[in-house]
Design an enzyme around this catalytic site. Structure first.
Site, PDB file in Angstrom:
ATOM      1  CG  ASN A  53      -2.164  -8.969  -0.046  1.00 30.00           C
ATOM      2  OD1 ASN A  53      -1.273  -8.194  -0.414  1.00 30.00           O
ATOM      3  ND2 ASN A  53      -3.396  -8.570   0.230  1.00 30.00           N
ATOM      4  CD1 TRP A  54       4.287 -10.974   0.830  1.00 27.97           C
ATOM      5  CD2 TRP A  54       5.935  -9.648   0.062  1.00 27.97           C
ATOM      6  NE1 TRP A  54       5.318 -11.780   0.426  1.00 27.97           N
ATOM      7  CE2 TRP A  54       6.352 -10.993  -0.051  1.00 27.97           C
ATOM      8  CE3 TRP A  54       6.799  -8.641  -0.363  1.00 27.97           C
ATOM      9  CZ2 TRP A  54       7.599 -11.349  -0.564  1.00 27.97           C
ATOM     10  CZ3 TRP A  54       8.038  -8.996  -0.882  1.00 27.97           C
ATOM     11  CH2 TRP A  54       8.435 -10.334  -0.974  1.00 27.97           C
ATOM     12  CE  LYS A  55      -3.565  -7.776   3.849  1.00 28.52           C
ATOM     13  NZ  LYS A  55      -4.608  -7.755   4.871  1.00 28.52           N
ATOM     14  CG  HIS A  71      -7.362  -6.718  -0.231  1.00 26.26           C
ATOM     15  ND1 HIS A  71      -7.659  -6.066   0.949  1.00 26.26           N
ATOM     16  CD2 HIS A  71      -6.851  -7.917   0.124  1.00 26.26           C
ATOM     17  CE1 HIS A  71      -7.326  -6.860   1.958  1.00 26.26           C
ATOM     18  NE2 HIS A  71      -6.838  -7.978   1.490  1.00 26.26           N
ATOM     19  CD  GLU A 118      -6.102  -4.608   3.813  1.00 21.79           C
ATOM     20  OE1 GLU A 118      -5.125  -4.544   3.039  1.00 21.79           O
ATOM     21  OE2 GLU A 118      -6.194  -5.466   4.720  1.00 21.79           O
ATOM     22  CD  GLU A 172      -8.622 -11.636   1.381  1.00 21.50           C
ATOM     23  OE1 GLU A 172      -7.639 -12.275   1.766  1.00 21.50           O
ATOM     24  OE2 GLU A 172      -8.585 -10.417   1.139  1.00 21.50           O
ATOM     25  N   GLY A 190      -6.894  -9.673   9.420  1.00 24.26           N
ATOM     26  CA  GLY A 190      -5.978  -9.034  10.355  1.00 24.26           C
ATOM     27  C   GLY A 190      -6.515  -8.937  11.773  1.00 24.26           C
ATOM     28  CB  SER A 246      -7.260 -14.454  10.917  1.00 25.00           C
ATOM     29  OG  SER A 246      -7.371 -13.073  11.199  1.00 25.00           O
ATOM     30  N   GLY A 286      -2.356 -12.929   4.464  1.00 31.16           N
ATOM     31  CA  GLY A 286      -1.772 -11.620   4.746  1.00 31.16           C
ATOM     32  C   GLY A 286      -0.615 -11.755   5.721  1.00 31.16           C
TER      33      GLY A 286
HETATM   34  P1  13P Z   1      -4.583 -11.603   7.218  1.00 29.92           P
HETATM   35  O1  13P Z   1      -4.135 -13.007   6.816  1.00 29.92           O
HETATM   36  O2  13P Z   1      -3.487 -10.783   7.781  1.00 29.92           O
HETATM   37  O3  13P Z   1      -5.821 -11.644   8.046  1.00 29.92           O
HETATM   38  O4  13P Z   1      -4.981 -10.868   5.844  1.00 29.92           O
HETATM   39  C1  13P Z   1      -5.773 -11.508   4.918  1.00 29.92           C
HETATM   40  C2  13P Z   1      -5.779 -10.715   3.681  1.00 29.92           C
HETATM   41  O5  13P Z   1      -6.313  -9.626   3.649  1.00 29.92           O
HETATM   42  C3  13P Z   1      -5.110 -11.270   2.504  1.00 29.92           C
HETATM   43  O6  13P Z   1      -5.378 -10.527   1.367  1.00 29.92           O
END
Ligand code: 13P
Length: 253
Positions: free
Chosen positions: A9-11, A98, A100, A170, A176, A216, A237
């Protein structure tokens, strides 16, 4: 045998040039290193999808996902993207819910129910995210919280439609933050999710549902997390933005 999936997931990261470079690198590594037992998914920002789609064409096990999708079929929704548009450029998966998006864009279980239906009706597969905050984890109500997310957004589906859904657990406190769930915590929650699904759809359906871990995840901890018997891969992520790290995670099975 359940599918194994690692999705990046590049966000909201990568310019077009950076995104295409990253895609090419991942594709080459996947081919050169003969990775063929894990489905690799790239969940890029909307504007990258069409170009990334061209780069992964003909590559057997690399697939494309969007990070979101509107619940309406089409119409006057300025700035939004429909499931049919995503399908038309070759996306096969859509991340929904997600944390976020739940937090910053107020996405509710009810809205995500509608989006799940829209995505499935278009023949795409949702990667449905669930997970608890630190507060809920500390109050030890995380299992019921996550089960409720699934019940309210997914359990109206018939077994056939439900079987197409990929679930991504998640924990918000691990996203993150560098603070990953322990492999025991991940396995425990994945098992609880599978049991919850079995109670609704039966053991046979539950056994086939892919449940990914996210938060993470990196090359140094992926194999331990993926070793859990109910952990079928990861939603990655930060580490998906570096081709070598991402591919090393894919190779952690
Ligand atoms: P990180 O791997 O950066 O913690 O993010 C996880 C995530 O939100 C994937 O959708």
């Amino acid at each position: 045998m359940r599918e194994k999936i690692v999705a990046g997931n590049w966000k909201m990261n990568n310019t077009m040039e950076e995104g295409l470079k990253l895609t090419s690198e991942v594709v080459h590594m996947v081919e050169d290193e003969s990775i063929n037992q894990v489905k690799v998914i790239l969940a890029t920002p909307f504007i990258h999808l069409s170009n990334v789609s061209k780069l992964i064409q003909g590559v057997d096990n690399v697939y494309l996902a969007a990070q979101n999708c509107n619940e309406h079929k089409s119409g006057a929704y300025t700035g939004e993207i429909s499931a049919a548009m995503l399908k038309s450029i070759g996306a096969e998966f859509v991340i929904l819910g997600h944390s976020e998006r739940r937090e910053y864009f107020n996405e509710s279980n009810q809205l995500l129910k509608e989006r799940t239906d829209t995505v499935l009706n278009e023949g795409l597969r949702p990667i449905f995210c669930c997970g608890e905050s630190l507060e809920i984890r500390e109050a030890e109500t995380h299992e019921s919280f996550v089960c409720q997310q699934l019940t309210e957004s997914l359990f109206h589906l018939d077994a056939d439609s439900f079987s197409k859904v990929v679930i991504a657990y998640e924990p918000i406190w691990a996203i993150g933050t560098g603070k990953t769930a322990s492999s025991e915590q991940a396995q425990e929650m994945h098992a609880a999710i599978r049991t919850h699904i079995a109670q609704k759809y039966g053991q046979e359906v539950a056994n086939e549902i892919v449940i990914l871990y996210g938060g993470s995840c990196k090359p140094s901890n992926a194999s331990e997390i993926f070793a859990g018997k109910d952990v079928d891969g990861g939603l990655i992520g930060g580490a998906s933005l570096k081709s070598r790290d991402f591919v090393d995670i894919i190779k952690s099975f």
